[in-house]
Design a protein around this motif. Structure first.
Motif, mmCIF file in Angstrom:
data_model
loop_
_atom_site.group_PDB
_atom_site.id
_atom_site.type_symbol
_atom_site.label_atom_id
_atom_site.label_comp_id
_atom_site.label_asym_id
_atom_site.label_seq_id
_atom_site.Cartn_x
_atom_site.Cartn_y
_atom_site.Cartn_z
ATOM 1 N N PRO A 223 0.835 -1.201 0.000
ATOM 2 C CA PRO A 223 0.000 0.000 0.000
ATOM 3 C C PRO A 223 0.876 1.260 0.000
ATOM 4 C CG PRO A 223 -0.731 -1.570 1.665
ATOM 5 C CD PRO A 223 0.592 -2.048 1.168
ATOM 6 N N PRO A 224 0.565 2.243 -0.825
ATOM 7 C CA PRO A 224 1.375 3.461 -0.876
ATOM 8 C C PRO A 224 1.454 4.215 0.441
ATOM 9 C CG PRO A 224 -0.112 3.328 -2.770
ATOM 10 C CD PRO A 224 -0.517 2.253 -1.821
ATOM 11 N N ASP A 225 0.409 4.062 1.286
ATOM 12 C CA ASP A 225 0.399 4.789 2.550
ATOM 13 C C ASP A 225 0.991 3.982 3.704
ATOM 14 O OD1 ASP A 225 -1.609 2.922 2.544
ATOM 15 O OD2 ASP A 225 -3.149 4.230 3.420
ATOM 16 N N SER A 226 1.508 2.766 3.417
ATOM 17 C CA SER A 226 2.156 1.980 4.471
ATOM 18 C C SER A 226 3.569 2.498 4.705
ATOM 19 C CB SER A 226 2.216 0.499 4.058
ATOM 20 O OG SER A 226 3.027 0.337 2.899
ATOM 21 N N TRP A 227 4.168 2.105 5.818
ATOM 22 C CA TRP A 227 5.510 2.617 6.125
ATOM 23 C C TRP A 227 6.528 2.122 5.113
ATOM 24 C CZ3 TRP A 227 9.680 -0.494 6.941
ATOM 25 C CH2 TRP A 227 9.454 -1.842 7.242
ATOM 26 N N TYR A 228 6.370 0.848 4.664
ATOM 27 C CA TYR A 228 7.330 0.325 3.693
ATOM 28 C C TYR A 228 7.052 0.862 2.291
ATOM 29 C CZ TYR A 228 3.495 -3.130 3.720
ATOM 30 O OH TYR A 228 2.261 -3.733 3.728
ATOM 31 N N GLY A 229 5.769 1.145 2.004
ATOM 32 C CA GLY A 229 5.446 1.778 0.724
ATOM 33 C C GLY A 229 6.016 3.191 0.660
ATOM 34 N N THR A 230 5.901 3.914 1.774
ATOM 35 C CA THR A 230 6.462 5.261 1.854
ATOM 36 C C THR A 230 7.974 5.231 1.754
ATOM 37 O OG1 THR A 230 4.605 5.955 3.272
ATOM 38 C CG2 THR A 230 6.576 7.356 3.265
ATOM 39 N N LEU A 231 8.586 4.222 2.395
ATOM 40 C CA LEU A 231 10.044 4.091 2.347
ATOM 41 C C LEU A 231 10.528 3.821 0.919
ATOM 42 C CD1 LEU A 231 12.754 3.861 3.870
ATOM 43 C CD2 LEU A 231 12.280 1.419 4.152
ATOM 44 N N LEU A 232 9.855 2.905 0.232
ATOM 45 C CA LEU A 232 10.237 2.581 -1.148
ATOM 46 C C LEU A 232 10.052 3.777 -2.073
ATOM 47 C CD1 LEU A 232 8.751 -1.012 -1.501
ATOM 48 C CD2 LEU A 232 11.170 -0.392 -1.476
ATOM 49 N N LYS A 233 9.007 4.538 -1.856
ATOM 50 C CA LYS A 233 8.776 5.715 -2.682
ATOM 51 C C LYS A 233 9.823 6.775 -2.399
ATOM 52 C CE LYS A 233 5.351 9.173 -4.014
ATOM 53 N NZ LYS A 233 5.546 8.944 -5.439
ATOM 54 N N GLY A 234 10.169 6.952 -1.107
ATOM 55 C CA GLY A 234 11.151 7.962 -0.740
ATOM 56 C C GLY A 234 12.543 7.651 -1.244
ATOM 57 N N VAL A 235 12.906 6.359 -1.278
ATOM 58 C CA VAL A 235 14.259 5.971 -1.686
ATOM 59 C C VAL A 235 14.361 5.778 -3.189
ATOM 60 C CG1 VAL A 235 16.066 4.226 -1.439
ATOM 61 C CG2 VAL A 235 14.719 4.902 0.549
ATOM 62 N N PHE A 236 13.381 5.049 -3.770
ATOM 63 C CA PHE A 236 13.471 4.671 -5.185
ATOM 64 C C PHE A 236 12.391 5.294 -6.066
ATOM 65 C CE2 PHE A 236 15.019 0.954 -2.703
ATOM 66 C CZ PHE A 236 16.341 1.000 -3.105
ATOM 67 N N ASN A 237 11.544 6.187 -5.486
ATOM 68 C CA ASN A 237 10.391 6.706 -6.224
ATOM 69 C C ASN A 237 9.519 5.561 -6.740
ATOM 70 O OD1 ASN A 237 10.840 9.587 -6.099
ATOM 71 N ND2 ASN A 237 12.596 9.258 -7.429
ATOM 72 N N PHE A 238 9.386 4.527 -5.906
ATOM 73 C CA PHE A 238 8.640 3.333 -6.280
ATOM 74 C C PHE A 238 7.153 3.638 -6.402
ATOM 75 C CE2 PHE A 238 6.063 -0.306 -4.862
ATOM 76 C CZ PHE A 238 6.407 -1.231 -5.843
ATOM 77 N N GLN A 239 6.531 3.075 -7.432
ATOM 78 C CA GLN A 239 5.104 3.216 -7.668
ATOM 79 C C GLN A 239 4.507 1.815 -7.804
ATOM 80 O OE1 GLN A 239 4.110 5.896 -10.868
ATOM 81 N NE2 GLN A 239 2.065 5.014 -11.126
#
Length: 282
Positions: A223-239
């Motif tokens: 989920p984009p709003d989960s802590w690991y989703g946020t972490l992946l987005k912050g580090v790798f711009n993961f979508q």
């Protein structure tokens, strides 16, 4: 946040090393009278970079949604191109950076105050404008409505300033060849995410098709709003639900760029030499 911290650290450290080399050379050669013009040039370069960043941030707010997406996507692609060029340029010329700057400074000393201001401005200004553009694109790509991305950049820049001061004082020495190699590789990964996000912006602006053609959708797993989703987005711009075109562009940029980036390292005859570029003459 880590990805933006890395951008601030890497880009800020390059500018800090340039400043260290210029200042240390003048001090060693007894030309302290030339320090004021150098600092003036540096100050103008920093002000220009900040002004450019503000213009990008606040100027785009007056545009329509479609125009914002088109501008953001286009500038993201430009930013990725510039930062990719910078990463390869630093790998190729780091060991000669000190000698090159010394030569330019010697010429400027003979020409007068205006030349000194221009030398410092050009040496730092290029780094500043590249940094402002890439930071804007990266913060825009990884922003989740919080101040985390911008805070990461500011912390990275602050760390770079501290490291630059420690280099100047001779209190810190690291192998900059390895530092720029590995941070450069991580920056390429971050740039790949920014590029994919830029393509998505162009799709939303209807400049490029394929917005509804999803490569996969793992939003329920990550989920984009989960802590690991946020972490992946912050580090790798993961979508979690990228389009097919985003994935294709991401792969076509990341894989060949990393292959070419690491190829020269296997042929380099004296990689530690880059560390000498950071050691100001005492």
């Amino acid at each position: 946040m880590f990805g933006n911290y890395l951008i601030g650290l890497r880009e800020g450290l390059e500018a800090s090393l340039v400043v260290c080399i210029l200042i240390a050379y003048l001090v060693k050669t007894g030309r302290r009278d030339a320090l004021a013009p150098i600092w003036t040039g540096i100050g103008v370069a920093v002000a220009l970079a900040l002004g450019f960043g503000c213009a990008l941030t606040f100027g785009s707010q007056e545009l329509t949604f479609q125009a914002q997406e088109a501008l953001g996507g286009s500038l993201s692609i430009v930013a990725v191109a510039l930062v990719t060029w910078m990463v390869f340029w630093m790998r190729r010329t780091a060991r000669h950076l000190k000698a090159e700057l010394h030569g330019k400074l010697d010429s400027a000393l003979q020409m007068g105050t205006a030349a000194l201001v221009a030398t410092a401005f050009l040496a730092v200004g290029r780094e500043g404008l590249e940094t402002a553009l890439f930071v804007w694109a990266s913060v825009r790509a990884s922003s989740d409505g919080s101040h985390g991305p911008l805070l990461g950049v500011l912390l990275g820049l602050l760390t770079a300033v501290v490291l630059g001061w420690l280099f100047y004082r001779g209190a810190l020495r690291i192998n900059l060849a390895k530092f720029f190699t590995w941070t450069g590789a991580m920056l390429v990964v971050v740039a790949a995410g920014v590029l994919a996000y830029g393509v998505h912006d162009l799709q939303e602006a209807e400049f490029v098709g394929g917005l509804r053609d999803k490569a996969f959708d793992i939003s329920t797993t990550i989920p984009p709003d989960s802590w690991y989703g946020t972490l992946l987005k912050g580090v790798f711009n993961f979508q979690p639900d990228p389009t097919v075109l985003q994935v294709v562009v991401w792969l076509l940029y990341l894989v060949p760029t990393l292959v070419f980036f690491f190829a020269p390292a296997r042929k380099a005859s004296s990689p530690p030499a880059a560390a000498e570029a950071a050691a100001p003459p005492r």
